[in-house]
Motif scaffolding. Structure first.
Motif, PDB file in Angstrom:
ATOM      1  N   GLU A   1      57.623  34.442 -47.438  1.00  0.00           N
ATOM      2  CA  GLU A   1      56.984  33.589 -48.431  1.00  0.00           C
ATOM      3  C   GLU A   1      57.838  32.355 -48.738  1.00  0.00           C
ATOM      4  O   GLU A   1      57.307  31.248 -48.844  1.00  0.00           O
ATOM      5  CB  GLU A   1      56.714  34.383 -49.711  1.00  0.00           C
ATOM      6  N   ARG A   2      59.123  32.537 -48.871  1.00  0.00           N
ATOM      7  CA  ARG A   2      59.988  31.411 -49.184  1.00  0.00           C
ATOM      8  C   ARG A   2      59.945  30.363 -48.092  1.00  0.00           C
ATOM      9  O   ARG A   2      59.850  29.155 -48.362  1.00  0.00           O
ATOM     10  CB  ARG A   2      61.430  31.882 -49.400  1.00  0.00           C
TER      11      ARG A   2
ATOM     12  N   SER B   1      59.562  40.331 -46.455  1.00  0.00           N
ATOM     13  CA  SER B   1      58.416  39.684 -47.063  1.00  0.00           C
ATOM     14  C   SER B   1      58.810  38.495 -47.936  1.00  0.00           C
ATOM     15  O   SER B   1      58.192  37.432 -47.879  1.00  0.00           O
ATOM     16  CB  SER B   1      57.633  40.700 -47.896  1.00  0.00           C
ATOM     17  N   SER B   2      59.839  38.638 -48.749  1.00  0.00           N
ATOM     18  CA  SER B   2      60.253  37.543 -49.619  1.00  0.00           C
ATOM     19  C   SER B   2      60.728  36.351 -48.804  1.00  0.00           C
ATOM     20  O   SER B   2      60.514  35.196 -49.178  1.00  0.00           O
ATOM     21  CB  SER B   2      61.363  38.002 -50.567  1.00  0.00           C
TER      22      SER B   2
ATOM     23  N   VAL C   1      57.585  29.763 -45.934  1.00  0.00           N
ATOM     24  CA  VAL C   1      56.283  29.094 -45.897  1.00  0.00           C
ATOM     25  C   VAL C   1      56.169  28.084 -47.035  1.00  0.00           C
ATOM     26  O   VAL C   1      55.755  26.942 -46.836  1.00  0.00           O
ATOM     27  CB  VAL C   1      55.139  30.126 -45.959  1.00  0.00           C
ATOM     28  N   VAL C   2      56.550  28.499 -48.244  1.00  0.00           N
ATOM     29  CA  VAL C   2      56.446  27.611 -49.407  1.00  0.00           C
ATOM     30  C   VAL C   2      57.315  26.375 -49.216  1.00  0.00           C
ATOM     31  O   VAL C   2      56.893  25.243 -49.480  1.00  0.00           O
ATOM     32  CB  VAL C   2      56.837  28.357 -50.697  1.00  0.00           C
TER      33      VAL C   2
ATOM     34  N   ARG D   1      46.643  33.499 -49.394  1.00  0.00           N
ATOM     35  CA  ARG D   1      47.122  34.036 -50.675  1.00  0.00           C
ATOM     36  C   ARG D   1      48.047  33.040 -51.374  1.00  0.00           C
ATOM     37  O   ARG D   1      47.923  32.784 -52.577  1.00  0.00           O
ATOM     38  CB  ARG D   1      47.856  35.363 -50.455  1.00  0.00           C
ATOM     39  N   LEU D   2      48.990  32.462 -50.616  1.00  0.00           N
ATOM     40  CA  LEU D   2      49.907  31.496 -51.220  1.00  0.00           C
ATOM     41  C   LEU D   2      49.171  30.241 -51.683  1.00  0.00           C
ATOM     42  O   LEU D   2      49.510  29.656 -52.718  1.00  0.00           O
ATOM     43  CB  LEU D   2      51.005  31.128 -50.219  1.00  0.00           C
TER      44      LEU D   2
ATOM     45  N   GLU E   1      47.721  31.047 -54.994  1.00  0.00           N
ATOM     46  CA  GLU E   1      48.737  31.155 -56.032  1.00  0.00           C
ATOM     47  C   GLU E   1      49.368  29.807 -56.371  1.00  0.00           C
ATOM     48  O   GLU E   1      49.677  29.530 -57.537  1.00  0.00           O
ATOM     49  CB  GLU E   1      49.838  32.126 -55.583  1.00  0.00           C
ATOM     50  N   LYS E   2      49.572  28.957 -55.354  1.00  0.00           N
ATOM     51  CA  LYS E   2      50.276  27.692 -55.548  1.00  0.00           C
ATOM     52  C   LYS E   2      49.341  26.507 -55.784  1.00  0.00           C
ATOM     53  O   LYS E   2      49.809  25.405 -56.072  1.00  0.00           O
ATOM     54  CB  LYS E   2      51.164  27.386 -54.330  1.00  0.00           C
TER      55      LYS E   2
ATOM     56  N   LEU F   1      48.547  35.400 -45.338  1.00  0.00           N
ATOM     57  CA  LEU F   1      49.661  34.937 -46.167  1.00  0.00           C
ATOM     58  C   LEU F   1      49.401  33.519 -46.673  1.00  0.00           C
ATOM     59  O   LEU F   1      49.613  33.218 -47.853  1.00  0.00           O
ATOM     60  CB  LEU F   1      50.961  34.987 -45.354  1.00  0.00           C
TER      61      LEU F   1
END
Length: 317
Positions: free
Chosen positions: A258-259, A254-255, A261-262, A292-293, A296-297, A289
């Motif tokens: 996210e990394r 999961s981490s 994608v960001v 949600r990101l 958050e971002k 995902l």
């Protein structure tokens, strides 16, 4: 984490590439350090076009960044020098390519807008790549200027001359990208001009592309699929319409999801289909995902056709 230089990451992805499969991106120059201000650029406008080459990144930094990512089990088909600017503006390009070939087994590709190919030092550096993917978006000076909006010292004649010299000297593969914009460079009557240029460049592949992500200017639109097909047919057997990437089904923590994608959104807008292909997950999971990101971002959503792309705020035209 990827190695950082002056607050920016050198390595990102792997990203879903419609041409290179799973491409581990290598970003050599600061954001929007470019010789062009293309109307279709997914990264937004170029604040000031540049042609002076500088040493932004060292070979040691690049090797360390790539090794760090690959040691974590990341799979990549290509190591691709592209990112958020024009990679040939990196003065250490040749040394970086030499170090990557010495250290890693992946094939190496360089994406370039072709603006500096008239420089012998640039062509010598590119000789160390396996594949060079130059672009050519205009075959008349006025069209070239309208689409690419280059640095004042760059004109079409200089670009075409550089592409011809690259073909004479380069022993790897040349995949020439031609990006079509509706109503600007998609006129079928101009195809003979393009064919005349292509005869001397003799690329191994001709890859027709178009606007698929939010462009620098909001009025820029892709031609109809039929127009791309007409161009491909007219340009002959080497021409292909760049197809959508088909991803694998590898599992990533999961981490890591996210990394990846960001890091990628910081360089190119992504939609759910991109993320699903890039990470080998279901589209519904990729969409959740992204949403949600984005929350958050603080990313913004941009609708293009039937797809919703996400990008950081403050990077649109």
């Amino acid at each position: 984490m990827a190695v950082e230089r002056r607050g920016r990451k050198i390595v990102y992805g792997p990203v879903p590439s419609r041409r290179l499969g799973r491409s581990l991106g290598i970003d050599l120059v600061p954001y929007k350090t470019c010789s062009f201000d293309c109307i279709y650029c997914q990264l937004g406008p170029t604040p000031k076009t540049l042609i002076r080459r500088r040493a932004y990144t060292s070979p040691e930094e690049v090797v360390s960044a790539v090794k760090s990512r690959l040691d974590k089990g990341t799979h990549a088909d290509f190591l691709t020098l592209s990112g958020s600017g024009e990679p040939t503006l990196e003065l250490n390009l040749g040394e970086i390519l030499r170090a990557l070939r010495r250290k890693f087994s992946q094939r190496i590709a360089v994406l370039t807008n072709s603006s500096l190919l008239h420089m012998k030092a640039v062509r010598e550096a590119l000789s160390l790549a396996h594949v060079v993917l130059p672009s050519l978006d205009g075959w008349k000076e006025e069209i070239f200027q309208k689409v690419n909006r280059p640095h004042p010292s760059v004109n079409l004649e200089k670009v075409v001359w550089g592409l011809k010299k690259l073909r004479e000297e380069f022993r790897g593969e040349i995949w020439l990208e031609v990006l079509l914009v509706e109503g600007i460079n998609d006129d079928l009557q101009d195809i003979p001009l393009l064919l005349a240029v292509l005869k001397d460049i003799a690329p191994d592949r001709i890859q027709l592309n178009t606007v698929t992500r939010p462009p620098s200017l909001p009025w820029v639109r892709p031609p109809k699929r039929e127009r791309l097909e007409e161009f491909a047919a007219a340009l002959g057997p080497k021409a292909e319409i760049v197809a959508s990437f088909k991803g694998g089904s590898g599992k990533i923590m999961s981490s890591e999801l996210e990394r990846s994608v960001v890091e990628t959104v910081s360089r190119r807008p992504l939609c759910a289909e991109d993320v699903a292909s890039m990470l080998g997950i279901e589209i519904s999971m990729a969409g959740s995902l992204l949403v949600r990101l984005a929350r958050e971002k603080g990313w913004m959503a941009v609708r293009v056709g039937e797809k919703t792309y996400y990008r950081p705020r403050g990077e649109s035209a």
